[in-house]
Enzyme design. Structure first.
Site: not given
Ligand SMILES: Cc1cc2nc3c(=O)[nH]c(=O)nc-3n(C[C@H](O)[C@H](O)[C@H](O)COP(=O)(O)OP(=O)(O)OC[C@H]3O[C@@H](n4cnc5c(N)ncnc54)[C@H](O)[C@@H]3O)c2cc1C
Ligand code: HEM
Length: 398
Positions: A98, A140
């Site tokens: 990310y 997640e």
């Protein structure tokens, strides 16, 4: 929740960012793949990159998330986040990635919007990004824990035990874990990611819905070959059709996906078109095994009976349920097929019971049409669930 200062800034800049978000997404992916060519080769679906659908899905999701933050503060767009997180989990996306995406996304935002990106604007959109990223990372992590895997390590080797040709374009592969370990559990409607090495060395990934019941034992999925009639031939489906046979090996992810049957006794409406029947087959297998007694209406549309993958099983499963009925529409039917079931699916003559829960899978125009007919018959919008066999452009637009 977005801070008050950032809320005002995001609200003021949403129209400008929204208008440029497509250009931002284009530049972002160019920068990301220049810096990390392995992402385009081995992680992202290069068909979706070439057609532009993934760029539209990413841009649409960020714009939708920002709009949600300013219009419904204190709540989260969980359906959208769940859809993305399940896809990410099936690919093994990790938290450190990310930060990489952040670097290239913000470089693209600054380049596209230029002087409009004051430090205040940058800080506000930084907050939006990390709210979304951290929400996704949290979902997640939960998804990885549910399947007892670590992020980035969702892959296992499987062996193909059999292959059958369902239609001229659809082959069904039955697979079993190569290490002899039990097949991981899944919920009816979920899919796996499959990674194959293509002739140019790229290791491309695609998703395939599991078609059997979720108990122990081997797993099956059916692949429709994408023929090169309206665009290039599908890379992975053509490769699987040409190269994968009994005895072959395959890298398969843990199962994920948010189109899953709930456990209620509500009347069910299971509608599919084309190869979209695959998650519905798994739901029907599960209902049959569970001895489900409530009404189940099965609807399917296809070009012709010969194109209808898993047709016999589809009809038999529906017929075997005490409350089951099936209604198949064909554009080019066999002689004797009822006229009212010829052409496109039309729910006009079908009863839709109050309180129905609907599950849809097929091309977007099909699902849009069925959804609006269901809503007209009083089905609650929250009770209509769907799966898209590609980046979800519907969600991004809603
Ligand atoms: C959750 C989920 C479940 C799925 N379940 C199933 C299933 O059960 N069975 C099944 O068969 N499929 C399923 N799919 C679809 C599957 O994952 C693949 O998308 C499908 O097999 C096509 O992959 P491909 O590599 O063959 O095609 P790709 O090479 O990815 O091409 C896809 C499309 O993009 C077009 N395209 C490629 N390159 C370009 C270009 N340069 N310009 C313009 N257009 C281009 C192609 O013509 C084609 O129409 C599922 C997808 C998802 C997301
Ligand atoms: C806040 C950050 C992110 C957002 C908003 C985002 C958004 C999305 C969306 C909307 C999709 C399409 C989901 C679908 O409908 O199928 C997607 C898929 C995907 N994402 Fe992300 N994502 C983010 C971070 C990441 C990161 C960090 C990676 C890893 C480098 C990544 C890799 C992928 C891949 C490989 C796919 C599948 C692409 C395809 O099949 O074409 N994403 N993401």
């Amino acid at each position: 929740m977005l801070s008050d200062t950032s809320t005002a800034t995001v609200r003021a800049t949403l129209p400008a960012v929204g208008a440029a978000v497509g250009d931002i997404a284009d530049l972002f992916y160019r920068k990301l793949f220049d810096a990390h060519p392995e992402f385009l080769r081995d992680l992202f679906n290069r068909g979706n990159q070439a057609s532009g659908t993934q760029r539209r899905a990413l841009a649409g999701s960020i714009a939708a998330f920002a709009t949600h933050l300013v219009e419904h503060p204190g709540t989260r767009p969980d359906v959208m986040l769940g859809r993305i997180a399940n896809k990410h989990a099936s690919l093994g996306i990790t938290a450190p990635q990310y930060a990489i995406v952040h670097t290239h996304l913000f470089a693209a935002i600054t380049e596209v919007l230029g002087d409009a990106v004051t430090p205040e604007v940058a800080a506000a959109w930084d907050e939006v990004y990390w709210l979304m990223a951290n929400a996704l990372i949290a979902v997640e992590e939960r998804l990885y824990a549910q399947r007892d895997v670590t992020a980035g390590d969702v892959w296992h080797e499987w062996t193909v035990t059999s292959r059958t040709e369902d239609t001229p374009d659809v082959a069904t592969f039955t697979i079993t874990p190569a290490e002899g370990t039990p097949a991981p559990a899944f919920r009816p409607g979920q899919y796996v990611s499959v990674q194959v090495e293509l002739p140019d060395g790229a290791r491309q990934i695609r998703q395939y819905s599991l078609t059997g019941a979720p108990g122990p034992g081997p797993r099956s999925f059916s692949v429709k070959r994408v023929r090169g009639t309206e665009g290039p031939e599908g890379e992975v489906s053509a490769h699987l059709h040409a190269r994968l046979h009994a005895g072959g090996r395959l890298r398969v992810s843990a199962p994920y996906g948010d189109l899953v049957l709930d456990d209620s006794d509500a009347p069910l409406f299971l509608a599919s078109a084309g190869i979209g029947c695959t998650p519905i087959l798994s739901m029907l297998e599960h209902l049959a095994e569970a001895g489900h007694r409530a009404p189940v209406t099965v609807v399917h549309g296809d070009r012709s009976p010969a194109d209808h993958a898993l047709r016999a099983r589809h009809g038999a499963l529906a017929a075997g349920l005490p409350g089951g009925s099936s209604h198949f529409w064909y554009e080019t039917p066999e002689p004797g097929h009822p006229a009212e079931r010829t052409g496109r699916v039309d729910l006009g003559g079908l009863e839709v019971a109050p309180g129905t829960h609907a599950y849809l899978c097929g091309p977007l125009p099909f699902m849009r049409a069925v959804r609006s007919q269901l809503l007209d018959r009083g089905v609650a919008p929250a009770d209509v669930h769907y799966e898209v066999f590609g980046p979800d452009l519907w969600l991004a637009q809603d």
